[in-house]
Design a protein around this motif. Structure first.
Motif, mmCIF file in Angstrom:
data_model
loop_
_atom_site.group_PDB
_atom_site.id
_atom_site.type_symbol
_atom_site.label_atom_id
_atom_site.label_comp_id
_atom_site.label_asym_id
_atom_site.label_seq_id
_atom_site.Cartn_x
_atom_site.Cartn_y
_atom_site.Cartn_z
ATOM 1 N N ALA A 21 0.845 -1.199 0.000
ATOM 2 C CA ALA A 21 0.000 0.000 0.000
ATOM 3 C C ALA A 21 0.879 1.247 0.000
ATOM 4 O O ALA A 21 0.607 2.224 -0.715
ATOM 5 N N TYR A 22 1.965 1.198 0.774
ATOM 6 C CA TYR A 22 2.916 2.320 0.774
ATOM 7 C C TYR A 22 3.584 2.449 -0.589
ATOM 8 O O TYR A 22 3.671 3.551 -1.147
ATOM 9 N N ARG A 23 4.043 1.334 -1.138
ATOM 10 C CA ARG A 23 4.759 1.363 -2.412
ATOM 11 C C ARG A 23 3.882 1.853 -3.559
ATOM 12 O O ARG A 23 4.356 2.508 -4.491
ATOM 13 N N ALA A 24 2.599 1.522 -3.525
ATOM 14 C CA ALA A 24 1.713 1.867 -4.629
ATOM 15 C C ALA A 24 1.065 3.239 -4.476
ATOM 16 O O ALA A 24 0.872 3.949 -5.470
ATOM 17 N N LEU A 25 0.726 3.624 -3.244
ATOM 18 C CA LEU A 25 -0.102 4.812 -3.049
ATOM 19 C C LEU A 25 0.621 6.003 -2.418
ATOM 20 O O LEU A 25 0.104 7.121 -2.450
ATOM 21 N N ILE A 26 1.789 5.785 -1.845
ATOM 22 C CA ILE A 26 2.518 6.883 -1.206
ATOM 23 C C ILE A 26 3.872 7.128 -1.880
ATOM 24 O O ILE A 26 4.178 8.254 -2.278
ATOM 25 N N TYR A 27 4.659 6.087 -2.031
ATOM 26 C CA TYR A 27 6.003 6.226 -2.586
ATOM 27 C C TYR A 27 6.035 6.944 -3.939
ATOM 28 O O TYR A 27 6.868 7.854 -4.132
ATOM 29 N N PRO A 28 5.158 6.615 -4.906
ATOM 30 C CA PRO A 28 5.248 7.286 -6.210
ATOM 31 C C PRO A 28 5.084 8.799 -6.129
ATOM 32 O O PRO A 28 5.672 9.535 -6.931
ATOM 33 N N PHE A 29 4.299 9.279 -5.174
ATOM 34 C CA PHE A 29 4.047 10.713 -5.074
ATOM 35 C C PHE A 29 5.130 11.451 -4.275
ATOM 36 O O PHE A 29 5.103 12.667 -4.165
ATOM 37 N N ARG A 30 6.059 10.685 -3.711
ATOM 38 C CA ARG A 30 7.168 11.294 -2.975
ATOM 39 C C ARG A 30 8.458 11.262 -3.791
ATOM 40 O O ARG A 30 9.491 11.737 -3.335
ATOM 41 N N MET A 31 8.379 10.712 -4.997
ATOM 42 C CA MET A 31 9.558 10.644 -5.863
ATOM 43 C C MET A 31 9.947 12.035 -6.343
ATOM 44 O O MET A 31 9.095 12.875 -6.609
ATOM 45 N N ARG A 32 11.247 12.252 -6.453
ATOM 46 C CA ARG A 32 11.765 13.491 -7.011
ATOM 47 C C ARG A 32 12.642 13.150 -8.207
ATOM 48 O O ARG A 32 13.381 12.192 -8.191
ATOM 49 N N GLY A 33 12.545 13.977 -9.228
ATOM 50 C CA GLY A 33 13.325 13.724 -10.421
ATOM 51 C C GLY A 33 12.875 12.492 -11.175
ATOM 52 O O GLY A 33 13.676 11.819 -11.810
#
Length: 250
Positions: free
Chosen positions: A87-99
């Motif tokens: 759930a973290y990898r799919a719904l949170i991590y992508p929106f915290r990516m930079r660059g």
């Protein structure tokens, strides 16, 4: 998952896939992130790619887990570990990516295929393993696995945060990460993920859990070596005593 024999067949398939993946990635770096290159067909937004492929795991896990009928408390804990990570990898991590950039559609589809099989067998395995009863809650393997999973999750999240902190909003390019697990190894985020799924395998003690732990190490272990070589080539001041993925050892 109609029967136990099919479950065992799919788990064996994951071991075979992990072995083939390990061999191929020793020679060819997966074409995303710093190794992105043309020739792998159509591409898509990297954030959307992460969301799509990572959502497959918790969805298939829950489908097979919930269809198996009443489950014991320990099984619910294991399900929460698996689904919570994804759930973290799919719904949170992508929106915290930079660059972020693009990702080949082919790699997203391959990841979706693996995650569909992996989520299915782990959901079924956790729900149907005969030993996962209330008595298992007193097992040292169960609690040791939970502790290892928790430490791996912390290391993974802490390392991701340190990598994000290297870039200001809108900034691209790479810098040498420091602190936390980076004091010891080049890829503590990968080490954290390997520890997570090794802990899950211990806590569940299922065939599917161990198949997943093996595949994880086979998939991201070679990438850690690629990262280490890349840093040494790009940065003359990269710490020479920093190991690849196992502190003080490798």
């Amino acid at each position: 998952m109609p029967d136990l024999s099919l479950y065992h067949t799919v788990c064996l398939g994951l071991f075979v896939a992990g072995t083939l993946t390990l061999i191929s990635l020793l020679f060819i770096a997966a074409p995303y992130g710093r190794y992105e290159r043309k020739g792998w067909g159509p591409e898509m937004d990297e954030r959307i790619g992460w969301m799509v492929m990572e959502l497959v795991s918790p969805v298939t896990f829950l489908v097979f887990f919930l269809r198996s009928g009443p489950v014991a408390g320990v099984s619910v804990v294991l399900a929460a570990m698996f689904v919570g990570h994804y759930a973290y990898r799919a719904l949170i991590y992508p929106f915290r990516m930079r660059g972020y950039g693009t990702k080949p559609v082919a790699t997203v589809l391959m990841a979706c295929l693996f995650n569909a099989f992996n989520g299915s067998v782990n959901g079924w395995g956790v729900a149907n393993a005969a030993h996962l009863t209330h008595a298992w809650s007193g097992s040292p393997l169960f609690w040791g696995g939970i502790c290892l999973f928790a430490f791996g999750l912390w290391l993974n999240l802490n390392s991701d945060a340190r990598l994000r902190g290297l870039r200001a909003p809108g900034e691209t390019g790479y810098k040498i990460p420091h602190g936390g697990g980076f004091r010891f190894v080049t890829s503590p985020n990968y080490l954290g993920e390997i520890l997570e799924w090794t802990g899950f395998a211990l806590a569940s003690s299922t065939f599917a859990g161990w198949a997943f732990a093996f595949f994880t190490a086979a998939n991201i272990g070679p990438r850690a070596f690629s990262h280490h070589r890349w840093y040494l080539e790009k940065f003359s001041d990269y710490p020479k005593d920093r190991k690849v993925i196992l502190p003080f050892i490798l």
